[in-house]
Design a protein around this motif. Structure first.
Motif, PDB file in Angstrom:
ATOM      1  N   ALA A 176       0.775  -1.399   0.008  1.00 20.12           N
ATOM      2  CA  ALA A 176      -0.176  -0.099   0.169  1.00 20.12           C
ATOM      3  C   ALA A 176       0.942   1.359  -0.095  1.00 20.12           C
ATOM      4  CB  ALA A 176      -0.938  -0.138   1.377  1.00 20.12           C
ATOM      5  N   PRO A 177       1.922   1.468   0.736  1.00 19.18           N
ATOM      6  CA  PRO A 177       2.602   2.606   0.834  1.00 19.18           C
ATOM      7  C   PRO A 177       3.415   2.863  -0.526  1.00 19.18           C
ATOM      8  CG  PRO A 177       3.210   1.751   2.853  1.00 19.18           C
ATOM      9  CD  PRO A 177       2.301   0.653   2.031  1.00 19.18           C
ATOM     10  N   ALA A 178       3.570   1.948  -1.430  1.00 12.90           N
ATOM     11  CA  ALA A 178       4.035   2.095  -2.751  1.00 12.90           C
ATOM     12  C   ALA A 178       2.964   2.573  -3.668  1.00 12.90           C
ATOM     13  CB  ALA A 178       4.365   0.787  -3.389  1.00 12.90           C
ATOM     14  N   PHE A 179       1.691   2.404  -3.527  1.00 12.10           N
ATOM     15  CA  PHE A 179       0.547   2.881  -4.165  1.00 12.10           C
ATOM     16  C   PHE A 179       0.307   4.522  -3.885  1.00 12.10           C
ATOM     17  CE2 PHE A 179      -1.233  -1.595  -4.981  1.00 12.10           C
ATOM     18  CZ  PHE A 179      -0.809  -1.504  -6.176  1.00 12.10           C
ATOM     19  N   ALA A 180       0.350   4.577  -2.427  1.00 16.43           N
ATOM     20  CA  ALA A 180       0.325   5.829  -1.915  1.00 16.43           C
ATOM     21  C   ALA A 180       1.376   6.791  -2.570  1.00 16.43           C
ATOM     22  CB  ALA A 180       0.146   5.966  -0.440  1.00 16.43           C
ATOM     23  N   GLU A 181       2.526   6.474  -2.641  1.00 13.38           N
ATOM     24  CA  GLU A 181       3.505   7.506  -3.157  1.00 13.38           C
ATOM     25  C   GLU A 181       3.372   7.680  -4.947  1.00 13.38           C
ATOM     26  OE1 GLU A 181       7.198   9.702  -3.456  1.00 13.38           O
ATOM     27  OE2 GLU A 181       5.665   9.046  -1.917  1.00 13.38           O
ATOM     28  N   ALA A 216      -4.197   5.955   6.418  1.00  7.79           N
ATOM     29  CA  ALA A 216      -3.998   7.498   6.973  1.00  7.79           C
ATOM     30  C   ALA A 216      -3.337   8.041   5.920  1.00  7.79           C
ATOM     31  CB  ALA A 216      -3.198   7.297   8.234  1.00  7.79           C
ATOM     32  N   VAL A 217      -2.174   7.568   5.227  1.00  4.61           N
ATOM     33  CA  VAL A 217      -1.492   8.368   4.313  1.00  4.61           C
ATOM     34  C   VAL A 217      -2.273   8.645   2.959  1.00  4.61           C
ATOM     35  CG1 VAL A 217       0.392   8.471   2.722  1.00  4.61           C
ATOM     36  CG2 VAL A 217       0.806   7.519   5.130  1.00  4.61           C
ATOM     37  N   PRO A 218      -3.023   7.708   2.323  1.00  2.00           N
ATOM     38  CA  PRO A 218      -3.845   7.884   1.188  1.00  2.00           C
ATOM     39  C   PRO A 218      -5.041   8.886   1.335  1.00  2.00           C
ATOM     40  CG  PRO A 218      -4.027   5.727   1.608  1.00  2.00           C
ATOM     41  CD  PRO A 218      -2.674   6.069   2.511  1.00  2.00           C
ATOM     42  N   ASP A 219      -5.553   8.711   2.701  1.00  2.00           N
ATOM     43  CA  ASP A 219      -6.794   9.313   2.881  1.00  2.00           C
ATOM     44  C   ASP A 219      -6.248  11.057   3.331  1.00  2.00           C
ATOM     45  OD1 ASP A 219      -8.491   7.104   3.409  1.00  2.00           O
ATOM     46  OD2 ASP A 219      -8.223   6.957   5.330  1.00  2.00           O
ATOM     47  N   GLU A 220      -5.132  10.987   3.761  1.00  2.00           N
ATOM     48  CA  GLU A 220      -4.644  12.628   3.991  1.00  2.00           C
ATOM     49  C   GLU A 220      -4.281  13.006   2.651  1.00  2.00           C
ATOM     50  OE1 GLU A 220      -0.838  14.780   5.585  1.00  2.00           O
ATOM     51  OE2 GLU A 220      -1.391  12.877   6.776  1.00  2.00           O
ATOM     52  N   LEU A 221      -3.888  12.370   1.634  1.00  2.00           N
ATOM     53  CA  LEU A 221      -3.396  12.851   0.352  1.00  2.00           C
ATOM     54  C   LEU A 221      -4.628  13.100  -0.587  1.00  2.00           C
ATOM     55  CD1 LEU A 221      -0.321  10.618  -0.530  1.00  2.00           C
ATOM     56  CD2 LEU A 221      -0.399  13.017   0.093  1.00  2.00           C
ATOM     57  N   MET A 222      -5.699  12.016  -0.374  1.00  2.00           N
ATOM     58  CA  MET A 222      -7.031  12.315  -1.124  1.00  2.00           C
ATOM     59  C   MET A 222      -7.761  13.614  -0.653  1.00  2.00           C
ATOM     60  SD  MET A 222      -8.292   8.508  -1.437  1.00  2.00           S
ATOM     61  CE  MET A 222      -9.467   8.311  -2.531  1.00  2.00           C
ATOM     62  N   ALA A 223      -7.601  13.848   0.670  1.00  2.00           N
ATOM     63  CA  ALA A 223      -8.212  15.408   1.208  1.00  2.00           C
ATOM     64  C   ALA A 223      -7.472  16.436   0.644  1.00  2.00           C
ATOM     65  CB  ALA A 223      -8.031  15.106   2.764  1.00  2.00           C
ATOM     66  N   LYS A 224      -5.993  16.449   0.349  1.00  2.00           N
ATOM     67  CA  LYS A 224      -5.320  17.383   0.065  1.00  2.00           C
ATOM     68  C   LYS A 224      -5.717  17.684  -1.489  1.00  2.00           C
ATOM     69  CE  LYS A 224      -0.580  18.768  -1.284  1.00  2.00           C
ATOM     70  NZ  LYS A 224       0.751  18.224  -1.258  1.00  2.00           N
ATOM     71  N   TYR A 225      -5.961  16.579  -2.341  1.00  2.00           N
ATOM     72  CA  TYR A 225      -6.168  16.537  -3.727  1.00  2.00           C
ATOM     73  C   TYR A 225      -7.742  16.720  -4.215  1.00  2.00           C
ATOM     74  CZ  TYR A 225      -1.153  15.376  -3.878  1.00  2.00           C
ATOM     75  OH  TYR A 225       0.247  15.359  -3.391  1.00  2.00           O
ATOM     76  N   GLU A 226      -8.481  16.734  -3.163  1.00  2.00           N
ATOM     77  CA  GLU A 226      -9.935  16.305  -3.584  1.00  2.00           C
ATOM     78  C   GLU A 226     -10.335  17.547  -4.607  1.00  2.00           C
ATOM     79  OE1 GLU A 226     -13.849  15.346  -3.537  1.00  2.00           O
ATOM     80  OE2 GLU A 226     -12.107  14.352  -2.281  1.00  2.00           O
ATOM     81  N   GLY A 227      -9.866  18.904  -4.247  1.00  3.49           N
ATOM     82  CA  GLY A 227     -10.272  20.060  -5.104  1.00  3.49           C
ATOM     83  C   GLY A 227      -9.486  20.042  -6.457  1.00  3.49           C
ATOM     84  N   TRP A 228      -8.681  19.119  -6.771  1.00  2.00           N
ATOM     85  CA  TRP A 228      -7.610  19.179  -7.911  1.00  2.00           C
ATOM     86  C   TRP A 228      -8.429  18.364  -9.051  1.00  2.00           C
ATOM     87  CZ3 TRP A 228      -1.750  18.391  -7.601  1.00  2.00           C
ATOM     88  CH2 TRP A 228      -1.475  19.319  -6.255  1.00  2.00           C
TER      89      TRP A 228
END
Length: 251
Positions: A176-181, A216-228
């Motif tokens: 999973a961390p590889a997918f997140a990165e 937790a990492v992809p959740d945080e990234l998805m929150a960051k990129y939601e508006g993109w």
């Protein structure tokens, strides 16, 4: 009882992760195997003091399974032993040298951070060497770490192409961390062409295959990129994630 079977029994007994994925153990000497089996018998009878003593003898004689068990017992301070970073490190060394890739990854993590309690300084070169041993045994976590080392130039020169290669290999193990990165770098266009659909799709895969802690990492990234994300792109990303799963053996 085989080493793998006895490790599974011990893992259940003490709540440890004693996985041997990718491990290729050298055949132990008859003396080492006998000591290991005496340890297993002692553990099954409830005499952990005797079990640890026998496994210590077996580990010194080159029994990889015994060294791996002891490393985990001392790491967690279970099985009647006190927690000891020094003994954990010593037995990880024995296990890694004997062909246990999970031990090599754990050693790499220690070298990556250093450990002041045992006087071990951070050593990127040793960390990379340890991670490479695990990566060559096809461990997804080790391949991810090798990617990180090349991306940051830790123990080697910065090489984004090599980093991406190892990251994709790790993702192919559903780590999973590889997918997140992969999601992050595609969203940001860092070292690759910016691709929001692919980036979001990789984040979906990170969520799909991650442990609760890893999500937790992809959740945080998805929150960051939601508006993109533009209309329709999330649907395309879901299709991309589903297609990846279908082409890699299904759910």
């Amino acid at each position: 009882m085989t080493v793998r079977k006895s490790l599974a029994v011990l893992a259940a007994a003490f709540g440890l992760n004693l996985a041997v994925t990718g491990a290729v153990f050298a055949a132990p000497s008859p003396q080492a195997e006998a000591a290991y089996e005496r340890g297993v018998a002692a553990q099954r009878s409830g005499d952990m003091e005797a079990a640890v003593t026998e496994w210590q003898e077996a580990a010194v004689e080159g029994h990889v399974g015994a060294a791996w068990i002891l490393a985990n017992l001392y790491d967690k301070g279970v099985g009647g032993v006190s927690q000891s970073d020094a003994k954990t490190y010593d037995y990880l060394l024995l296990a890694a040298r004997g062909g246990q890739p999970a031990a090599a990854v754990r050693l790499g993590e220690i070298y990556l951070q250093g450990n002041e309690r045992i006087g071990l300084k951070r050593n990127y070169a040793q960390a990379l060497k340890s991670f490479e041993a695990g990566a060559l045994a096809q461990r997804g976590d080790a391949q991810y770490y090798v990617s990180v080392m090349h991306r940051n130039g830790w123990g080697t020169s910065v090489d984004r192409t090599e980093s991406l290669r190892w990251l994709l290999l790790s993702a192919n193990k559903r780590y999973a961390p590889a997918f997140a990165e992969l999601g992050r770098i595609h969203m940001e266009g860092e070292g690759v062409a910016q691709a929001r659909v692919d980036g979001w799709g990789y984040l979906l895969l990170a969520n799909r295959f991650g442990t609760p802690e890893q999500r937790a990492v992809p959740d945080e990234l998805m929150a960051k990129y939601e508006g993109w994300m533009k209309p329709g792109e999330k649907d395309k990303a879901r299709d991309m994630a589903d297609a990846w799963i279908a082409s890699h053996g299904g759910a």
